[in-house]
Design a protein around this motif. Structure first.
Motif, short mmCIF file in Angstrom:
data_model
loop_
_atom_site.label_atom_id
_atom_site.label_comp_id
_atom_site.label_asym_id
_atom_site.label_seq_id
_atom_site.Cartn_x
_atom_site.Cartn_y
_atom_site.Cartn_z
N GLN A 32 -82.01 -59.97 -40.01
CA GLN A 32 -81.25 -58.91 -39.65
C GLN A 32 -82.19 -57.61 -39.29
N GLY A 33 -83.51 -57.45 -39.87
CA GLY A 33 -84.19 -56.39 -39.78
C GLY A 33 -84.72 -56.45 -38.37
N TYR A 34 -85.46 -57.77 -37.98
CA TYR A 34 -85.66 -57.41 -36.47
C TYR A 34 -84.74 -57.61 -35.60
N ARG A 35 -83.61 -58.30 -35.78
CA ARG A 35 -82.41 -58.31 -34.90
C ARG A 35 -81.98 -56.73 -34.56
N GLU A 36 -81.86 -56.25 -35.60
CA GLU A 36 -81.42 -54.93 -35.31
C GLU A 36 -82.34 -53.91 -34.47
N GLU A 52 -74.04 -59.75 -19.98
CA GLU A 52 -74.20 -58.70 -20.70
C GLU A 52 -73.20 -59.01 -22.03
N PHE A 53 -73.57 -58.45 -23.25
CA PHE A 53 -72.87 -58.42 -24.23
C PHE A 53 -72.39 -57.12 -24.85
N GLU A 54 -71.27 -57.19 -25.32
CA GLU A 54 -70.74 -55.97 -26.10
C GLU A 54 -69.85 -56.35 -27.24
N GLY A 55 -69.23 -55.60 -28.11
CA GLY A 55 -68.29 -55.62 -29.07
C GLY A 55 -68.60 -56.90 -29.96
N LYS A 56 -67.50 -57.80 -30.22
CA LYS A 56 -67.43 -59.03 -30.91
C LYS A 56 -68.35 -59.90 -30.09
N ARG A 57 -68.48 -60.01 -28.92
CA ARG A 57 -69.50 -60.85 -28.17
C ARG A 57 -70.98 -60.72 -28.64
N LEU A 58 -71.21 -59.34 -29.05
CA LEU A 58 -72.79 -59.17 -29.33
C LEU A 58 -73.33 -60.18 -30.21
N ARG A 59 -72.58 -60.66 -31.10
CA ARG A 59 -73.23 -61.66 -31.76
C ARG A 59 -73.67 -62.95 -31.32
N GLU A 60 -73.36 -63.35 -30.09
CA GLU A 60 -73.69 -64.44 -29.34
C GLU A 60 -75.07 -64.11 -28.69
N LEU A 61 -75.66 -62.94 -28.88
CA LEU A 61 -76.92 -62.59 -28.29
C LEU A 61 -77.78 -62.82 -29.67
N THR A 62 -79.18 -63.59 -29.33
CA THR A 62 -80.12 -63.81 -30.58
C THR A 62 -81.30 -63.23 -29.92
N VAL A 63 -82.32 -63.23 -31.06
CA VAL A 63 -83.66 -62.70 -30.67
C VAL A 63 -84.64 -64.03 -30.72
N HIS A 64 -85.10 -64.09 -29.59
CA HIS A 64 -85.87 -65.36 -29.40
C HIS A 64 -87.58 -64.65 -29.62
N HIS A 65 -88.53 -65.65 -30.49
CA HIS A 65 -89.81 -65.00 -30.67
C HIS A 65 -90.33 -65.73 -29.54
N ARG A 66 -91.18 -65.35 -28.63
CA ARG A 66 -91.91 -65.58 -27.56
C ARG A 66 -93.02 -66.70 -27.88
N ASP A 67 -93.43 -66.17 -29.10
CA ASP A 67 -94.69 -67.37 -29.51
C ASP A 67 -94.10 -68.33 -30.58
N HIS A 68 -92.85 -68.08 -30.97
CA HIS A 68 -92.13 -69.13 -31.79
C HIS A 68 -92.78 -68.96 -33.24
N ASP A 69 -92.93 -67.80 -33.42
CA ASP A 69 -93.68 -67.53 -34.79
C ASP A 69 -92.82 -66.50 -35.51
N GLY A 77 -91.43 -54.64 -30.23
CA GLY A 77 -90.73 -55.61 -29.99
C GLY A 77 -91.48 -56.56 -28.95
N SER A 78 -92.90 -56.64 -28.71
CA SER A 78 -93.40 -57.45 -27.86
C SER A 78 -93.50 -58.86 -27.89
N ASN A 79 -92.93 -59.40 -28.94
CA ASN A 79 -92.74 -60.91 -29.16
C ASN A 79 -91.51 -61.40 -29.31
N TRP A 80 -90.46 -60.26 -28.78
CA TRP A 80 -89.03 -60.60 -28.74
C TRP A 80 -88.43 -60.70 -27.31
N GLU A 81 -87.40 -61.41 -27.25
CA GLU A 81 -86.50 -61.20 -26.00
C GLU A 81 -85.19 -61.75 -26.60
#
Length: 129
Positions: A32-36, A52-69, A77-81
């Motif tokens: 939750q911390g890094y997602r926010e 693009e995501f907004e409202g309830k559909r925002l939950r479909e957007l996830t944080v991907h760690h580029r280095d998988h760590d 946020g340099s390791n996130w997308e």
């Protein structure tokens, strides 16, 4: 003598369950911390497909760690997308397939990807004509 053993097993099972619950709770709080943070830093757009995501559909957007760590969470946020759930799943599936099909085997030898040679013996067939 068997009764204390049962009590010990129940205590062990209970402590194992409590440990797992605590780990899951800590992971959820960390996520939750890094997602926010990522949602504050980046626009709510999938980095792959551009949806693009907004409202309830925002939950479909996830944080991907580029280095998988998942523990590598720099505040900039340099390791996130941000990826939609579909692109995120595709990203991890691509790496799983690559890990499975490439690299040395457990014995250290290079894995053979294919064993069939469709042109085996073609030179002999061409010589006959």
């Amino acid at each position: 003598m068997t009764v204390p053993l049962l009590i010990m097993t129940n205590d062990t099972e209970r402590s194992d369950r409590e440990f797992i619950i605590r780990l899951r709770r800590e992971r959820e709080l960390r996520m939750q911390g890094y997602r926010e943070q990522a949602l504050r830093l980046f626009p709510a757009v999938c980095g792959r497909c551009g949806r693009e995501f907004e409202g309830k559909r925002l939950r479909e957007l996830t944080v991907h760690h580029r280095d998988h760590d998942h523990d590598n969470n720099p505040p900039d946020g340099s390791n996130w997308e941000l990826l939609c759930v579909f692109c995120h799943e595709n990203e991890h599936a691509r790496h799983a397939v690559a890990d499975w099909s490439e690299g040395p085997t457990p014995t250290g030898a290079q894995a053979t990807v294919t064993t069939h040679n469709p042109f085996a013996g073609l030179d002999q067939l061409l010589k006959k004509k």
